[in-house]
Design a protein around this motif. Structure first.
Motif, PDB file in Angstrom:
ATOM      1  N   ARG A   1       0.848  -1.183   0.000  1.00 40.31           N
ATOM      2  CA  ARG A   1       0.000   0.000   0.000  1.00 40.31           C
ATOM      3  C   ARG A   1       0.885   1.236   0.000  1.00 40.31           C
ATOM      4  O   ARG A   1       2.050   1.169   0.396  1.00 40.31           O
ATOM      5  CB  ARG A   1      -0.809   0.055   1.290  1.00 40.31           C
ATOM      6  CG  ARG A   1      -1.773  -1.075   1.470  1.00 40.31           C
ATOM      7  CD  ARG A   1      -2.908  -0.519   2.282  1.00 40.31           C
ATOM      8  NE  ARG A   1      -3.442  -1.454   3.243  1.00 40.31           N
ATOM      9  CZ  ARG A   1      -4.400  -1.097   4.101  1.00 40.31           C
ATOM     10  NH1 ARG A   1      -4.838   0.139   4.136  1.00 40.31           N
ATOM     11  NH2 ARG A   1      -4.887  -1.984   4.924  1.00 40.31           N
ATOM     12  N   ALA A   2       0.319   2.337  -0.403  1.00 42.96           N
ATOM     13  CA  ALA A   2       1.084   3.587  -0.390  1.00 42.96           C
ATOM     14  C   ALA A   2       0.220   4.688   0.195  1.00 42.96           C
ATOM     15  O   ALA A   2      -0.951   4.831  -0.158  1.00 42.96           O
ATOM     16  CB  ALA A   2       1.505   3.959  -1.796  1.00 42.96           C
ATOM     17  N   ILE A   3       0.799   5.425   1.127  1.00 43.27           N
ATOM     18  CA  ILE A   3       0.143   6.643   1.603  1.00 43.27           C
ATOM     19  C   ILE A   3       0.859   7.798   0.915  1.00 43.27           C
ATOM     20  O   ILE A   3       2.054   8.007   1.115  1.00 43.27           O
ATOM     21  CB  ILE A   3       0.249   6.767   3.136  1.00 43.27           C
ATOM     22  CG1 ILE A   3      -0.487   5.602   3.802  1.00 43.27           C
ATOM     23  CG2 ILE A   3      -0.313   8.107   3.599  1.00 43.27           C
ATOM     24  CD1 ILE A   3      -0.348   5.569   5.309  1.00 43.27           C
ATOM     25  N   VAL A   4       0.130   8.492   0.053  1.00 38.64           N
ATOM     26  CA  VAL A   4       0.739   9.598  -0.692  1.00 38.64           C
ATOM     27  C   VAL A   4       0.423  10.894   0.051  1.00 38.64           C
ATOM     28  O   VAL A   4      -0.734  11.311   0.125  1.00 38.64           O
ATOM     29  CB  VAL A   4       0.211   9.634  -2.139  1.00 38.64           C
ATOM     30  CG1 VAL A   4       0.811  10.804  -2.892  1.00 38.64           C
ATOM     31  CG2 VAL A   4       0.546   8.329  -2.848  1.00 38.64           C
ATOM     32  N   VAL A   5       1.469  11.478   0.628  1.00 39.01           N
ATOM     33  CA  VAL A   5       1.290  12.686   1.434  1.00 39.01           C
ATOM     34  C   VAL A   5       1.361  13.910   0.514  1.00 39.01           C
ATOM     35  O   VAL A   5       2.311  14.067  -0.248  1.00 39.01           O
ATOM     36  CB  VAL A   5       2.376  12.782   2.522  1.00 39.01           C
ATOM     37  CG1 VAL A   5       2.153  14.003   3.398  1.00 39.01           C
ATOM     38  CG2 VAL A   5       2.403  11.515   3.364  1.00 39.01           C
ATOM     39  N   THR A   6       0.336  14.742   0.574  1.00 39.72           N
ATOM     40  CA  THR A   6       0.241  15.884  -0.333  1.00 39.72           C
ATOM     41  C   THR A   6      -0.180  17.131   0.431  1.00 39.72           C
ATOM     42  O   THR A   6      -1.022  17.049   1.317  1.00 39.72           O
ATOM     43  CB  THR A   6      -0.806  15.579  -1.427  1.00 39.72           C
ATOM     44  OG1 THR A   6      -0.503  14.332  -2.033  1.00 39.72           O
ATOM     45  CG2 THR A   6      -0.826  16.653  -2.496  1.00 39.72           C
ATOM     46  N   ASN A   7       0.415  18.244   0.097  1.00 42.10           N
ATOM     47  CA  ASN A   7      -0.052  19.532   0.611  1.00 42.10           C
ATOM     48  C   ASN A   7      -1.024  20.118  -0.404  1.00 42.10           C
ATOM     49  O   ASN A   7      -0.899  19.856  -1.594  1.00 42.10           O
ATOM     50  CB  ASN A   7       1.118  20.516   0.796  1.00 42.10           C
ATOM     51  CG  ASN A   7       1.991  20.175   1.997  1.00 42.10           C
ATOM     52  OD1 ASN A   7       3.056  20.739   2.177  1.00 42.10           O
ATOM     53  ND2 ASN A   7       1.558  19.234   2.803  1.00 42.10           N
ATOM     54  N   PRO A   8      -1.982  20.911   0.068  1.00 37.93           N
ATOM     55  CA  PRO A   8      -2.950  21.484  -0.875  1.00 37.93           C
ATOM     56  C   PRO A   8      -2.338  22.619  -1.689  1.00 37.93           C
ATOM     57  O   PRO A   8      -2.690  23.778  -1.554  1.00 37.93           O
ATOM     58  CB  PRO A   8      -4.078  21.999   0.029  1.00 37.93           C
ATOM     59  CG  PRO A   8      -3.506  22.049   1.383  1.00 37.93           C
ATOM     60  CD  PRO A   8      -2.278  21.251   1.462  1.00 37.93           C
TER      61      PRO A   8
END
Lengths: 270, 238
Positions: A137-144
């Protein structure tokens, strides 16, 4: 069978390590035996966030080079017995990682742990590819923010083309979007992308929205993952994200700007 | 081991035709530069046949070695000239490139002598070149490139900003198109691009392209098709 979760983003400084620490701790709090691996060889950070920097003796690269065994390198968390970290080496660079070496370590960890969290370095080069290669699985961390969103899109492409699952045509890596540093007030003012905008662009399921919070910086500096601070909004948002990762359905919180109270408006406070 | 060193085979090679209307060093260089900048990867090391069929007869002489040199400078690979007027033949031969006779590029039956009275049974082995469309079901992400060689391209997901999808035929996108879509990349002017939601960075058909600035003014954030008519791109809502 252990599940390997990579925390990745492409872009730097969006909160990968904070997220790895929080999610890993959250899983441990729920009773799952969890290890967090710092793949950012050369820029050791995870141990600081976890507050165990003084207890690092051996690291990931030492184990890889068979200079130490896994049990010597693993650091047990002082707050939770289910939580372990495998620190990165400060003195080496990413070339020290080899695919076979990483696989050997992951296989060994999989025998005793339920969840293996891989804290990816920034970028899309070798280090990041190594961290995501074996992921389930991958948690893709993104800022808005547009550049962060584009980099996330890029890393999603790599996940679907250069991971082991992609190369062997196995079931694709399961993707989760985690939005960090979310500020509803600024979204309302049109200064920041909204959750809906980001979800629309990346088109992957949302696992959590972490509000921009002073608690995060404080937690990092104190070496205590923010999820242990149950009173903070960021801590609660991470806890919700862990629930969703475990398959529970939880309503999203902290998406609306706080309504200014009568007194605050009267006093003209921000 | 076989004794023969080689075998001669007939083959069809796809190339660009550079149809020369007139020639002056400055104009040619400038126009070629613009054309190639539109799709540098696409033209890189492409074989090219220079056709003089439409060369204006009163347009004066051509310095052929200069012409060939310019093509090479832009990383094209000029192979031959075709439809060459007799007055140019010796000049072209000095460049070392081939002169293709028109007969060679046209299928003619004149060499075939059929003896009367002999029943000629022609068995035509029909070769069906089935080029099934390429189908993509997952999103095409930033930095990824998908090319459907010799066929249509069908995408059942989105094409992200910074992604590029190319096809020799048509392109169908049943999702948001935010990246680049290039149909008919080998010169098929009849190719079209269809998409469910037009937000493209660039659309190109047979080398004629349009950028998002122009698309925004025509059809934006709705289902659209793009086709080529008389060297002009048309964008329409569907």
């Amino acid at each position: 069978m252990a599940e390997i979760i990579v925390v990745t983003s492409g872009k730097g400084g969006v909160g990968k390590t904070t997220t790895s620490a929080a999610i890993g701790s959250g899983l441990a709090i729920r009773g799952h035996k969890t290890v967090i691996i710092d793949f950012d060889v050369g820029l050791r950070n995870l141990d600081l966030i976890m507050g165990c920097e003084r207890r690092v003796v051996y690291d990931f690269v030492n184990v890889l080079n068979k200079e130490a065994n896994l049990n010597q390198a693993l650091i047990k968390d002082k707050r939770n017995d289910n939580l372990f970290i495998l620190p990165a080496s400060q003195t080496r660079d990413k070339d020290a990682l080899t695919q076979e070496g990483v696989q050997t370590i992951l296989n060994e960890l999989a025998e005793t742990f339920e969840y293996i969290i891989c804290d990816s370095p920034a970028g899309i080069e070798k280090g990041a590819q190594m961290a995501l290669y074996y992921a389930d699985r991958a948690i893709v961390v993104t800022n808005p923010e547009v550049s962060s969103v584009r980099d996330s899109d890029r890393i999603l492409g790599i996940l679907q083309s250069k991971s082991l699952r992609a190369e062997t045509n196995a079931e694709p890596v399961k993707e989760h979007l985690l939005l960090t540093r979310y500020n509803p007030q600024r979204v309302e003012d049109g200064e920041m992308l909204s959750v809906a905008d980001v979800v629309d662009i990346l088109a992957i399921p949302l696992v959590g929205v972490i509000p921009e919070s002073e608690a995060v910086l404080k937690a990092s500096n104190q070496g205590e993952p923010v999820i242990f601070d149950g009173t903070s909004d960021a801590g609660q948002a991470y806890s919700d994200a862990v629930s969703r990762l475990l398959g529970e359905e939880v309503d999203f919180r902290f998406l609306e700007a706080e309504k200014k109270g009568f007194l605050k408006r009267l006093l003209g406070a921000k | 081991m076989s004794e023969s060193c080689f075998q001669l085979k007939g083959s069809v090679v796809t190339t660009f035709i550079l149809e020369l209307y007139q020639y002056s060093r400055e104009n040619f260089t400038q126009q070629l530069k613009i054309k190639i900048q539109q799709a540098p990867e696409f033209f890189h090391q492409s074989p090219v046949v220079i056709s003089l069929e439409k060369f204006e007869s009163d347009a004066g002489d051509i310095d052929f070695s200069e012409l060939v040199g310019l093509c090479r400078q832009f990383e094209l690979q000029p192979m031959a000239f075709k439809s060459v007027d007799e007055r140019f033949v010796s000049a072209i031969k000095s460049t070392g490139l081939a002169v293709l006779s028109d007969a060679a590029s046209r299928a003619t039956a004149k060499d075939v002598e059929i003896e009367p009275g002999v029943a000629v049974e022609t068995v035509v082995a029909e070769k069906i070149i089935s080029s099934t469309s390429k189908i993509i079901t997952r999103p095409v992400r930033s930095g990824q490139q998908v090319y459907a060689e010799g066929s249509d391209l069908i995408i059942l997901a989105q094409v992200s900003e910074g992604a590029e999808v190319l096809a020799d035929g048509n392109i169908h996108i049943y999702g948001n198109l935010r990246g680049r879509a290039l149909a008919g990349v080998k010169g098929d002017a009849g190719a079209r691009v269809f998409c469910k939601n037009m937000e493209a960075e660039l659309i190109s058909i047979a080398g004629n392209f349009m950028l998002s600035d122009a698309l925004r003014k025509l059809v934006w954030k709705q289902a659209a098709q793009v086709y080529l008519d008389e060297q002009t791109l048309h964008v329409e809502a569907v």
